[in-house]
Design a protein around this motif. Sequence first.
Motif, short mmCIF file in Angstrom:
data_model
loop_
_atom_site.label_atom_id
_atom_site.label_comp_id
_atom_site.label_asym_id
_atom_site.label_seq_id
_atom_site.Cartn_x
_atom_site.Cartn_y
_atom_site.Cartn_z
N GLN A 256 0.65 -1.69 0.13
CA GLN A 256 -0.03 -0.01 0.37
C GLN A 256 0.96 1.41 0.20
O GLN A 256 0.23 2.64 -0.95
CB GLN A 256 -1.23 0.30 1.13
N PHE A 257 1.58 1.38 0.35
CA PHE A 257 2.72 2.13 0.78
C PHE A 257 3.24 2.72 -0.13
O PHE A 257 3.18 4.18 -1.09
CB PHE A 257 3.81 1.93 1.78
N PHE A 258 3.64 1.57 -2.20
CA PHE A 258 4.46 1.89 -3.06
C PHE A 258 3.25 2.38 -3.54
O PHE A 258 3.11 2.92 -4.79
CB PHE A 258 5.22 0.62 -3.18
N LEU A 259 2.23 1.55 -3.94
CA LEU A 259 0.24 2.10 -4.46
C LEU A 259 0.39 3.35 -3.92
O LEU A 259 0.33 3.58 -5.14
CB LEU A 259 -0.04 1.30 -4.53
N MET A 260 0.51 3.42 -3.28
CA MET A 260 0.17 5.21 -2.67
C MET A 260 0.66 6.48 -3.21
O MET A 260 1.13 7.10 -3.47
CB MET A 260 -0.37 5.72 -1.52
N GLY A 261 2.72 5.73 -3.09
CA GLY A 261 3.27 6.74 -3.70
C GLY A 261 2.99 6.63 -4.92
O GLY A 261 3.98 7.78 -5.72
N GLY A 262 2.62 5.26 -5.98
CA GLY A 262 2.83 5.93 -6.89
C GLY A 262 1.81 7.10 -7.74
O GLY A 262 1.30 7.55 -8.62
N LEU A 263 0.34 6.66 -7.00
CA LEU A 263 -0.15 7.24 -6.87
C LEU A 263 0.11 9.20 -7.13
O LEU A 263 -0.71 9.81 -8.03
CB LEU A 263 -1.33 7.03 -6.10
N LEU A 264 0.56 9.46 -6.18
CA LEU A 264 1.05 10.86 -5.63
C LEU A 264 2.34 11.22 -6.70
O LEU A 264 1.75 12.53 -7.21
CB LEU A 264 1.63 10.91 -4.43
N PHE A 265 2.94 10.42 -7.17
CA PHE A 265 3.89 11.19 -8.32
C PHE A 265 2.82 11.00 -9.29
O PHE A 265 3.43 12.15 -10.68
CB PHE A 265 4.66 9.76 -8.79
N ALA A 266 1.62 9.98 -9.87
CA ALA A 266 0.94 10.01 -11.38
C ALA A 266 0.79 11.29 -11.08
O ALA A 266 0.62 12.51 -11.80
CB ALA A 266 0.31 9.14 -11.16
N TYR A 267 0.11 12.05 -9.77
CA TYR A 267 -1.58 13.17 -9.69
C TYR A 267 -0.19 14.34 -9.39
O TYR A 267 -0.70 15.64 -10.93
CB TYR A 267 -1.44 12.87 -8.06
N LEU A 268 1.59 14.21 -9.14
CA LEU A 268 1.95 15.61 -9.69
C LEU A 268 2.61 15.64 -11.43
O LEU A 268 2.33 16.72 -11.43
CB LEU A 268 3.50 15.29 -8.80
N ALA A 269 2.62 14.68 -11.73
CA ALA A 269 2.46 14.42 -12.87
C ALA A 269 1.69 14.87 -14.15
O ALA A 269 1.80 15.45 -14.78
CB ALA A 269 3.92 13.06 -13.63
N LEU A 270 0.91 14.58 -13.81
CA LEU A 270 -0.55 15.47 -14.23
C LEU A 270 -1.13 16.74 -14.32
O LEU A 270 -1.41 16.95 -14.67
CB LEU A 270 -2.10 14.18 -14.69
N GLU A 271 -0.81 16.36 -12.57
CA GLU A 271 -1.52 18.65 -12.63
C GLU A 271 -0.32 19.76 -13.29
O GLU A 271 -0.84 20.87 -13.07
CB GLU A 271 -1.18 18.53 -11.14
N GLN B 14 1.37 21.63 -16.44
CA GLN B 14 0.68 21.59 -17.78
C GLN B 14 0.82 20.47 -19.36
O GLN B 14 0.07 20.28 -19.62
CB GLN B 14 1.58 23.31 -18.20
N LYS B 15 2.31 20.37 -18.77
CA LYS B 15 2.39 19.54 -19.62
C LYS B 15 3.10 18.01 -19.08
O LYS B 15 3.77 18.05 -17.83
CB LYS B 15 4.08 20.09 -20.50
N THR B 16 2.21 16.54 -19.11
CA THR B 16 2.91 15.78 -18.52
C THR B 16 4.01 15.71 -18.24
O THR B 16 5.02 15.54 -19.02
CB THR B 16 2.06 14.84 -18.82
N SER B 17 4.84 14.79 -17.11
CA SER B 17 6.26 15.36 -17.05
C SER B 17 6.60 13.94 -16.65
O SER B 17 6.24 13.00 -16.36
CB SER B 17 6.37 15.85 -15.45
N THR B 18 7.10 13.22 -17.95
CA THR B 18 7.68 11.75 -17.95
C THR B 18 8.81 11.29 -17.27
O THR B 18 8.82 9.79 -16.46
CB THR B 18 8.23 11.54 -19.44
N ALA B 19 9.50 11.98 -16.40
CA ALA B 19 10.19 11.71 -15.59
C ALA B 19 9.39 11.27 -13.99
O ALA B 19 9.55 10.32 -13.41
CB ALA B 19 11.62 12.96 -15.04
N VAL B 20 8.31 12.49 -13.77
CA VAL B 20 7.80 12.37 -12.56
C VAL B 20 6.88 10.69 -12.81
O VAL B 20 6.40 9.94 -11.55
CB VAL B 20 6.78 13.07 -11.72
N LEU B 21 6.29 10.69 -14.26
CA LEU B 21 5.52 9.49 -14.48
C LEU B 21 6.87 8.14 -14.14
O LEU B 21 6.05 6.39 -13.57
CB LEU B 21 5.57 9.64 -15.74
N LEU B 22 7.79 8.22 -14.83
CA LEU B 22 8.66 7.11 -14.46
C LEU B 22 8.31 6.78 -12.23
O LEU B 22 8.14 5.09 -12.29
CB LEU B 22 10.04 7.96 -14.70
#
Length: 300
Positions: free
Chosen positions: A203-218, A220-228
Amino acid sequence: GTRQTARIFCQAMRHMIRQRRLGILTGLAVVLALPVYVFFVSAGTWTKWPATTRYYDDLAVAFRAGRLDLNIQPPAQLLALSDPYDPSRKSLPEVGTFVNDHWDLSFYNGKFYAYWGPVPALLLAALKFLTKAHIADDYLAFGFICGLLVLMALLILRMHRSFGGEVPAALVLLCVLVAAFAIPMLWMLNRARVYEAAISAGQFFLMGGLLFAYLALERQKTSTAVLLLAAICWSLAIGSRLTTILAVAALVMTTLFFALKKSPPATRVRDFIRSAVVLALPLAIGLSALGWYNWARFGS
């Protein structure tokens, strides 16, 4: 124009002060939750934590020794049985005592294996470069649950910021407290063993991935580094608790949907392919590593 500029500046300053004050209050809410966690994991004693399993520590020691099994030597009577899983084995004195001390493990070709996801053990193996102390599974569960709370609090704050601060601060703090004390957080701490360590790590890593995905999508241009980073976290979640693969699949599809939706039409296909590759590569590597791990242990 000057008056309007001053008004906009004042509004921005007030918003920044509110955000900083809310961040401090959220941090205090997280800090206040930690003693409650200690109370539950210590069964109300605060300082003396109950004895618990130590399977992940044993597996970390095995990894550092270049082994995949737990280096437990079974008694000859157990090896001589045609079916070592037959419950009647406990009637044999030597086997019964051994089974009571070594329970809930996979037994294959005369060796014992832990069947929980190996990622927490890999992290412990790295930690053992700094300390030789044995770390029981309840300490692992406690650490992952505390980290999970921090990640959820950060995600709540980022979502509040995305709404321009329109959500009342009291509601944000209530959300953090619900995240801290909702089932099953305290229940897992109250009986923290290897199961809870694996579940909380997933759950820790699942939520960490969700947080990074949210940061990447918020952005203006989706960040591929944060998506990684999101994909790496989701790969570690699967490596900690295989059943998270369903949630990871849903989150990956949702992330790709919003990445596609926000891309400009001129670069939509190219951006989608780039995002898909960035998300898929760490997951493919992680699943391949898990496949090798099982093949090396069980030949399958």
